[in-house]
Enzyme design. Sequence first.
Site, PDB file in Angstrom:
ATOM      1  N   HIS A 159      17.784   1.113  14.499  1.00 20.41           N
ATOM      2  CA  HIS A 159      18.439   0.945  15.808  1.00 20.41           C
ATOM      3  C   HIS A 159      19.639  -0.002  15.749  1.00 20.41           C
ATOM      4  CE1 HIS A 159      15.404   3.307  17.682  1.00 20.41           C
ATOM      5  NE2 HIS A 159      14.427   2.471  17.366  1.00 20.41           N
ATOM      6  N   ASP A 195      11.508   8.807  12.036  1.00 21.37           N
ATOM      7  CA  ASP A 195      10.872   7.919  13.020  1.00 21.37           C
ATOM      8  C   ASP A 195      10.841   8.625  14.380  1.00 21.37           C
ATOM      9  OD1 ASP A 195      10.475   4.636  13.509  1.00 21.37           O
ATOM     10  OD2 ASP A 195      11.233   5.707  15.267  1.00 21.37           O
ATOM     11  N   HIS A 197      11.687   7.530  17.156  1.00 21.78           N
ATOM     12  CA  HIS A 197      12.844   7.178  17.978  1.00 21.78           C
ATOM     13  C   HIS A 197      14.154   7.630  17.323  1.00 21.78           C
ATOM     14  CE1 HIS A 197       9.682   4.224  19.074  1.00 21.78           C
ATOM     15  NE2 HIS A 197      10.118   4.450  20.299  1.00 21.78           N
ATOM     16  N   ASP A 284       5.541   6.365  13.765  1.00 19.48           N
ATOM     17  CA  ASP A 284       5.189   6.285  15.190  1.00 19.48           C
ATOM     18  C   ASP A 284       5.158   7.671  15.837  1.00 19.48           C
ATOM     19  OD1 ASP A 284       7.933   6.286  14.753  1.00 19.48           O
ATOM     20  OD2 ASP A 284       8.351   4.564  16.034  1.00 19.48           O
TER      21      ASP A 284
HETATM   22  C1  OKP Z   1      11.586   0.747  17.065  1.00 20.97           C
HETATM   23  B1  OKP Z   1      11.423   1.797  15.993  1.00 20.97           B
HETATM   24  C2  OKP Z   1       7.800  -0.083  24.627  1.00 20.97           C
HETATM   25  C3  OKP Z   1       9.045  -0.865  24.276  1.00 20.97           C
HETATM   26  C4  OKP Z   1       9.875  -0.108  23.332  1.00 20.97           C
HETATM   27  C5  OKP Z   1      11.776  -0.202  21.911  1.00 20.97           C
HETATM   28  C6  OKP Z   1      11.140   0.619  20.851  1.00 20.97           C
HETATM   29  C7  OKP Z   1      11.674   0.272  19.507  1.00 20.97           C
HETATM   30  C8  OKP Z   1      11.152   1.182  18.435  1.00 20.97           C
HETATM   31  N1  OKP Z   1       7.353  -0.376  25.948  1.00 20.97           N
HETATM   32  N2  OKP Z   1      10.874  -0.925  22.697  1.00 20.97           N
HETATM   33  O1  OKP Z   1      12.218   2.934  16.142  1.00 20.97           O
HETATM   34  O2  OKP Z   1      10.082   2.228  15.790  1.00 20.97           O
HETATM   35 ZN    ZN Z   2      10.335   4.199  16.204  1.00 19.99          ZN
HETATM   36 MG    MG Z   3      14.209   9.654  14.327  1.00 23.49          MG
END
Ligand code: OKP
Ligand code: ZN
Ligand code: MG
Length: 342
Positions: A159, A195, A197, A284
């Site tokens: 990120h 990932d 995200h 995740d």
């Molecule tokens: C980081 B990585 C949940 C809060 C989420 C941002 C997520 C960061 C993910 N209530 N905060 O990509 O695993």
């Molecule tokens: Zn993530």
């Molecule tokens: Mg991804």
Amino acid sequence: MKTVFSPLHSRRNVKTELDGGLLIEPHEKPSRAETILSRVKSQALGEILAPEEFGLEPVKRVHTADYVTFLENCWEEWVAADKRGEAIPTFWVGRGMRHRVPKDIDGRLGFYSMGADSSISEGTWEAARASANVALTAQKLVAGGERAAFALCRPPGHHAHADVFGGYCFFNNAAITAQAFRDQGYERVAILDVDFHHGNGTQAIFYDRSDVLTISLHGDPDLVFPHFLGFEEETGEGEGEGYNLNIVYPPGTPYSKWSMGLETACQRIETFRPEALIVALGVDTFEEDPISFFKLRSADYLALGKRIEQLGLPTVFTMEGGYDVDAIGVNAVNVMQGFEGV
Ligand code: OKP
Ligand code: ZN
Ligand code: MG
């Protein structure tokens, strides 16, 4: 496969994450890395190496010098300003305001961040530096002839933009690794972000470049963090047009559907003909993950590793997310074992 790990990850041990209006225990906590390390050992994945020190030069190939200096001094400045809690940004550049770096620490925290979910305290700088060194050591192993290496990075990185932290990320380890390959003469490098995200930082860093292909599979940003980037119409700009690929999924996506996008991603990688691959590995996507909404099962990570191996590329895995700590070791190491054909 060799694993690179640094005990300095534990220097990042903030007590707070702003979530739902509360300061909760952070999802991104030290036990994550320790659980993965235990699984690497119990499965006898391979040798575990400490990182080498690469200094800040390879970090500054991706991040701006002023951002790096900000991270180095942030906690001391915060303490010097008589703040009593951990350093959490409160104010950002709103629409119509100026992108100008202020002197005050509250102003600088907002300028260099994208959210308030990643508190900073003593040791965050050391851990983030060690995490980048872990990735760079894995890169060196692969550049030296290893087929693959596992960079057990913590904190994660995908990120982080050139001058922005957030989403638990400070230095973009995958981007730093890709740039290191480029600087060592590799012509084309691909980053595959699996990932849950969107890898917004990685996308942004290489958005106008055709030498680093960036692909991310992730939960629909219309519904989940990072909210403001990661949509399928983002395909790159200028020279980079056609060299960014986002594959977006809805809640409840199982491996049977997720793997169709993986197939699209792998085909794009094959036509790009990279000389090295970096996998930004978050687990995740797991069905029990507390902050995500896909439905991958532990056995699916073996299949994922196997498919990545079939690309036939020198491969660095950089650890990103995964917050079901009980399962994170099994799931992450399953990817490596699937790759190795165990
Ligand atoms: C980081 B990585 C949940 C809060 C989420 C941002 C997520 C960061 C993910 N209530 N905060 O990509 O695993
Ligand atoms: Zn993530
Ligand atoms: Mg991804």
